[in-house]
Enzyme design. Structure first.
Site, PDB file in Angstrom:
ATOM      1  N   GLY A 135       9.080  21.349   3.487  1.00 29.50           N
ATOM      2  CA  GLY A 135       9.659  20.084   2.895  1.00 29.50           C
ATOM      3  C   GLY A 135       8.237  19.052   3.310  1.00 29.50           C
ATOM      4  O   GLY A 135       7.532  19.206   2.272  1.00 29.50           O
ATOM      5  N   GLU A 191      24.144  25.727   6.873  1.00 26.35           N
ATOM      6  CA  GLU A 191      25.268  25.169   5.578  1.00 26.35           C
ATOM      7  C   GLU A 191      25.801  26.773   6.046  1.00 26.35           C
ATOM      8  O   GLU A 191      26.083  27.311   6.952  1.00 26.35           O
ATOM      9  CB  GLU A 191      24.542  26.426   4.659  1.00 26.35           C
ATOM     10  CG  GLU A 191      23.367  25.103   4.354  1.00 26.35           C
ATOM     11  CD  GLU A 191      22.450  26.255   3.350  1.00 26.35           C
ATOM     12  OE1 GLU A 191      23.085  26.148   1.999  1.00 26.35           O
ATOM     13  OE2 GLU A 191      21.030  25.697   2.154  1.00 26.35           O
ATOM     14  N   LYS A 206       8.960  31.429   2.332  1.00 24.59           N
ATOM     15  CA  LYS A 206       7.840  30.361   2.741  1.00 24.59           C
ATOM     16  C   LYS A 206       6.213  30.948   3.315  1.00 24.59           C
ATOM     17  O   LYS A 206       5.223  30.851   3.040  1.00 24.59           O
ATOM     18  CB  LYS A 206       7.886  29.159   3.665  1.00 24.59           C
ATOM     19  CG  LYS A 206       9.547  28.395   3.422  1.00 24.59           C
ATOM     20  CD  LYS A 206      10.077  27.722   4.046  1.00 24.59           C
ATOM     21  CE  LYS A 206      11.612  26.806   3.819  1.00 24.59           C
ATOM     22  NZ  LYS A 206      11.915  26.190   4.741  1.00 24.59           N
TER      23      LYS A 206
HETATM   24  N1  HSE Z   1      17.188  25.793   5.062  1.00 23.31           N
HETATM   25  C1  HSE Z   1      15.659  25.386   5.638  1.00 23.31           C
HETATM   26  C2  HSE Z   1      15.637  25.015   6.772  1.00 23.31           C
HETATM   27  C3  HSE Z   1      15.494  23.533   4.496  1.00 23.31           C
HETATM   28  O1  HSE Z   1      16.548  24.858   7.473  1.00 23.31           O
HETATM   29  O2  HSE Z   1      14.164  24.599   7.317  1.00 23.31           O
HETATM   30  C4  HSE Z   1      14.373  24.309   3.184  1.00 23.31           C
HETATM   31  O3  HSE Z   1      13.826  25.261   2.985  1.00 23.31           O
END
Ligand code: HSE
Length: 428
Positions: A135, A191, A206
């Protein structure tokens, strides 16, 4: 001299909406500090509700990707749709048309960076993706422009906020995994289908991007060993804590003389390690370079404005630099064919066993470890067994090969006096 640059945003979800808001709110600030007049010329989103909520004018509402890329006022296309369906097709179309692309899409970059970068180079436009990893934390620019003087030897990252939130809560409140996940979903951290996060897929995307950049070779996500947090038992977090360890879902990349080692799994680290104090939904990347030694970046890995901060930073970079700076992947898509990946890696281990509380049991077990070439650092018995039940025994080993520890576990499980109930890697 002020440069006028037009932007189009594809997808007005959390990140796209945050990007739009940031560009509007900070317009005059960028004009003053960067000498760039950034205007949002078009947005593409099917949801009239989202378009209305952000007050997008009728002329700025594009009906198709063709309309966006045909607009001569659009210099930079921002892709914040996610996934590899429409996003891949739209990014490809924009690059083919010679539009620079800024994307927050880790899956797209992880899986298709080479084909996209090849098109970008051919048509002479840029491809930027700072927001795809961690982020708002400027990890990609740091790898490119901050620590590029180094051979990066090691990276350890907490690169997923959802799982870090869950593990922090389990550690602080002694709650179990299922109930903490439900709470995280209720609060909007996790989610409805949390698989991507809790099974570690998000972290592997990542780690693939970051280790490819750090180690200067393509590290496909399919080469990354992956284990999620769904089987983590609160008991182990608590026992680990008593022994001075904190449990984190770590993305680990090592570049050694023997090859590249990449893995994502729940990991115990010393509670005194800087990563141990990265809590809740925060992210961090800790890396070691041969000149700089240790560096750690910390911040918010998700959320509308933190991620928009990274997207807009790429937009400003693209708008204010005449030379195109490709993020990385100077090597070919097939580069991994010449790269050695280590699969039988070495780690220290935490084991929780249930054992019969009898004279001689410890001696028998240490002999199994010795036969399998596993050296034990610490043994702690937790309580006394009642007549019928068994007692938990915690064992911490020295660094050993994964194959050796698995052999030892299999042998212990064949006995009638002990069973390995949990097995967690420890990073020293
Ligand atoms: N779903 C990811 C997290 C956020 O929980 O870090 C965006 O990469």
């Amino acid at each position: 001299m002020v440069k006028k640059v037009g932007v189009a945003i594809l997808g007005l979800g959390v990140v796209g909406g945050g990007t739009y808001q940031t560009l509007i709110d900070h317009h005059d600030f960028y004009l003053k500090t960067q000498q760039v007049d950034l205007t949002v010329e078009m947005v593409l989103d099917k949801s009239t509700e989202r378009l209305d909520a952000l007050g997008i004018s009728a002329e700025a509402r594009a009906k198709s990707i063709e309309e966006v890329i045909a607009n001569p006022n659009v210099d930079i296309v921002v892709e914040t749709i996610g996934g590899v369906g429409a996003a891949r097709a739209f990014v490809t179309a924009a690059l083919r048309e010679g539009k620079t692309v800024v994307t927050s899409n880790k899956e797209l970059i992880c899986k298709h960076s080479h084909e996209l970068e090849e098109i970008a180079r051919r048509t002479g436009c840029g491809l930027y993706y700072e927001a795809s990893c961690v982020g708002g934390v400027p990890i990609i620019r740091t790898l490119l422009d901050g620590v590029q003087a180094n051979h990066i030897q090691k990276m350890m990252g907490i690169v997923n906020g959802t799982t870090n939130y869950i593990l922090t809560k389990m550690a602080n409140e002694g709650a179990d995994y299922a109930e903490t996940l439900k709470e995280a979903q209720r609060l909007g951290y996790a989610e409805f289908d949390p698989t991507n996060d809790v099974e570690g897929f998000d972290s592997t995307y990542k780690l693939s991007i970051l280790s490819s950049m750090a180690f200067h070779t393509k590290v496909p996500h399919t080469h990354i060993f992956r284990e999620g947090i769904t089987k983590v038992d609160g008991k182990d977090i608590a026992f680990g804590k008593e022994l001075g360890y904190t449990l984190k879902l770590l993305a680990i990349g090592k570049n050694t003389e023997k090859g590249i080692e990449v893995r994502v799994h729940p990991t115990f680290i010393k509670s005194s390690h800087p990563l141990a104090s990265v809590n809740d939904s925060f992210n961090a990347v800790y890396m070691t370079g041969d000149a700089v030694d240790d560096v750690m970046l910390y911040g918010r890995g998700a959320g509308a404005l933190p991620t928009a901060s990274a997207v807009v930073s790429d937009i400003i970079y693209a708008a204010t630099h005449s030379d195109i700076k490709y993020s990385t992947f100077k090597n070919k898509a097939t580069a991994e064919k010449n790269t050695k990946f280590i699969t039988d890696f070495e780690s220290a281990y935490y084991l929780r066993l249930s054992v019969a509380d009898e004279v001689g049991v410890l001696a028998k077990m240490t002999s199994i470890f010795a036969k399998c070439n596993v050296s034990v650092v610490e043994i702690a018995q937790k309580g006394r067994a009642s007549e019928t039940s068994r007692v938990p025994l915690i064992i911490i080993t020295h660094a050993t090969r994964e194959n050796s520890i698995k052999k030892a576990i299999a042998k212990i499980n064949e006995t009638n006096y002990a069973k390995v109930e949990a097995f967690i890697r420890v990073e020293e």
